[in-house]
Design a protein around this motif. Sequence first.
Motif, PDB file in Angstrom:
ATOM      1  N   UNK A  70       0.845  -1.190   0.000  1.00 33.77           N
ATOM      2  CA  UNK A  70       0.000   0.000   0.000  1.00 33.77           C
ATOM      3  C   UNK A  70       0.883   1.244   0.000  1.00 33.77           C
ATOM      4  N   UNK A  71       0.300   2.315  -0.425  1.00 35.74           N
ATOM      5  CA  UNK A  71       0.917   3.632  -0.287  1.00 35.74           C
ATOM      6  C   UNK A  71      -0.244   4.612  -0.059  1.00 35.74           C
ATOM      7  N   UNK A  72       0.044   5.910  -0.044  1.00 32.82           N
ATOM      8  CA  UNK A  72      -1.048   6.878   0.027  1.00 32.82           C
ATOM      9  C   UNK A  72      -2.079   6.557  -1.049  1.00 32.82           C
ATOM     10  N   UNK A  73      -3.384   6.734  -0.739  1.00 25.61           N
ATOM     11  CA  UNK A  73      -4.425   6.406  -1.721  1.00 25.61           C
ATOM     12  C   UNK A  73      -4.246   7.174  -3.037  1.00 25.61           C
ATOM     13  N   UNK A  77       4.495   9.095  -3.908  1.00 27.62           N
ATOM     14  CA  UNK A  77       4.827  10.511  -4.061  1.00 27.62           C
ATOM     15  C   UNK A  77       5.877  10.743  -5.139  1.00 27.62           C
ATOM     16  N   UNK A 278     -10.293   5.735  -2.507  1.00 24.85           N
ATOM     17  CA  UNK A 278     -10.320   4.705  -1.466  1.00 24.85           C
ATOM     18  C   UNK A 278     -11.688   4.046  -1.368  1.00 24.85           C
ATOM     19  N   UNK A 283      -8.825   1.780  -3.964  1.00 31.93           N
ATOM     20  CA  UNK A 283      -7.833   1.925  -2.902  1.00 31.93           C
ATOM     21  C   UNK A 283      -6.617   2.700  -3.426  1.00 31.93           C
ATOM     22  N   UNK A 284      -5.974   2.154  -4.448  1.00 35.02           N
ATOM     23  CA  UNK A 284      -4.901   2.904  -5.111  1.00 35.02           C
ATOM     24  C   UNK A 284      -4.718   2.325  -6.508  1.00 35.02           C
TER      25      UNK A 284
END
Lengths: 396, 396
Positions: A70-73, A77, A278, A283-284
């Motif tokens: 996972x990473x930021x939705x 970066x 999300x 989610x991503x």
Amino acid sequence: MISEKMIGYVQNSSAIRAMFEEGKRLAGIYGAENVYDFSLGNPNVAAPEGVNKAIIEIINEENQTAVHGYMNNSGYEDVREAIAQSINKKFGTAFGLRNIIMTVGAAGGLNVIFKTLLNPGDEVVAFAPYFGEYRSYVANYDGNLVVVSPDTKTFQPNLAEFEEKITAKTKAVIVNSPNNPTGVVYSEETIKKLAEIMNRKQQEFGTDIYLISDEPYRELAYDGVEIPYLTKYYDNTIVGYSYSKSLSLPGERIGYLVIPDEVKDSEMVLAGANVANRILGYVNAPSLFQKVIAKCLDEKVDVAYYDRNRELLYNSMTEFGFACIKPEGAFYLFVKSPVENEKEFCEAAKKHNILIVPGSSFACPGFVRIAYCVSYETIQNSLPGFKALADEFVKR
Amino acid sequence: MISEKMIGYVQNSSAIRAMFEEGKRLAGIYGAENVYDFSLGNPNVAAPEGVNKAIIEIINEENQTAVHGYMNNSGYEDVREAIAQSINKKFGTAFGLRNIIMTVGAAGGLNVIFKTLLNPGDEVVAFAPYFGEYRSYVANYDGNLVVVSPDTKTFQPNLAEFEEKITAKTKAVIVNSPNNPTGVVYSEETIKKLAEIMNRKQQEFGTDIYLISDEPYRELAYDGVEIPYLTKYYDNTIVGYSYSKSLSLPGERIGYLVIPDEVKDSEMVLAGANVANRILGYVNAPSLFQKVIAKCLDEKVDVAYYDRNRELLYNSMTEFGFACIKPEGAFYLFVKSPVENEKEFCEAAKKHNILIVPGSSFACPGFVRIAYCVSYETIQNSLPGFKALADEFVKR
């Protein structure tokens, strides 16, 4: 039983997708080489070599829990920063990573932005002919799609009618250039007029009207045609991009949204889009392919391949007597049906093992779409069939 | 401005995700090794070696336009067939490819099935504590989530209350075992009783009530505990699966739905789910990873790694005086907060650089969730912090 809305959807399921399935069925019977499937925008050109090279590099060299994690939705970066810089270099914009949200293709991006923006009953204006899925994407959030009828001479947007159709309920306008299904590129002049109308209507109604630019075909342009970058013409512009066509990765579901700082309430729009990504269950965007495309920002598919197809198909069809305008982008030829009901024509084509899509799937009956993202040989081998159809249908 | 619903979502955005971001911020200040981030179910165990081997094989050996291309919205037929056979082998079921729909993870699968089934106002029953996103997924389609309150002794579903909460509007019931956030496995006895109640209520109301089994943690079970396969206990069962945890691929967004022939109106449900996958903008599950998981059906992550974490964390926490039940599956420990307002406790933990999630995110206030899908060292190094918290908070 399934939901009432969904019963309707199942009954009127995508004609394009049905054709795609029909193509596979026919290929099973006659052999794939004897079926000329022009139904789906499924690129026949392989991804650039850099894509597979990037995959293998990432698999061999990077931390695997990070690669598949996972990473930021909104996405990694570093990937978002690389994309922002790449856009800035190409178009002289000034985006940062905060302006980029990685999405599950353009379809995912459009759903994210409609989920973010639309209250029930809000109107979204589209110009016919348009990609038929827009209707579902807007309906998913109880919006109403308002359709501006086509200018079947130029297939540029009909701006006089557009102006009339903007109301106090208009929340967004969606444009798609290079266009599916016509291959037309909206000119800078068109875009300037469109922006002028939208600015005027925002003032008149005291509303915010977002311009959504759906750009999966941006890299597929011919004869050196320029495709304006719309954020430069209208502040409230949101861009939806996909690598499905530019890197031939439609199955991998990778794209992004650009939400510039100039967009009204941009911080809320960005935060909303992050949440929508999300809660809609994306989610991503798929993690490996985020990293892959960051390594391939200067690559694109072999546009010359499509150009060669375009020339052969356009020249042959016009020679046979069919009426169509020459596409400047994308990989579709939009041909006037020689009979009023174009579905009849599509059925007749099927008898020659030729699969094409009725224009009514794009709110433009009387035309058919031929997707030429196929092999050159498929086009060559289909020509006797098209010739026979011309002999049967085209009035001379 | 963004939609009214979305304003609410942005303001009440996921506490879990906020914690994840906070963890990254703290790691930037104190160094990642000094932050004990137990907030997110983001596996620290790398994917099995077979995964990367499969990726490289597919990239080197298969036709690249097919690998990255579109396919049926439900997924590649050979992949779906392989999954069906793998389930049949494990559980003695009789599924075929028609029963399997590839999805963008379990979150995508749940959205697909709720989009397919729910009319506005339909009720979906969930047992607290439950994964907080269920509320959004159901709300996306204007359904109402009906919550059965937790049995905080055993964390098995509270079946007496369940029976009372089923109404003529109940369209679905969602269960999650092994459970997030408790790690509890619903016993066969529980499942049989649940099925009996649901069958009885279907008869009483003359309705179809679908049981949705959300199973991302199926492979993560300890001490040889058996996890019943729910389609064998109740005809109207739909299974949502994900490889996020079983193969440590959460970022890749790959999972599937099982819609058995025994499900009421199964053909319509299957057709609806196919359409929902398309119009929600997923279009299809990521193509490369469909092929990857088909080559890894007999693999799973190193469960012993999580088991070791479980033992250390559970034994330490109980030794410190915290109250919790020992998880039988998943990778979460659900601990009774030593103070009534567990958010206070989470804030106190943050002062020790320990990030844990309040139980109110799972409709179970008074508890906290500790995700132990981290390195063994992270747990070891966090223990002095937990000890200090115990000294400060736990009444002896």
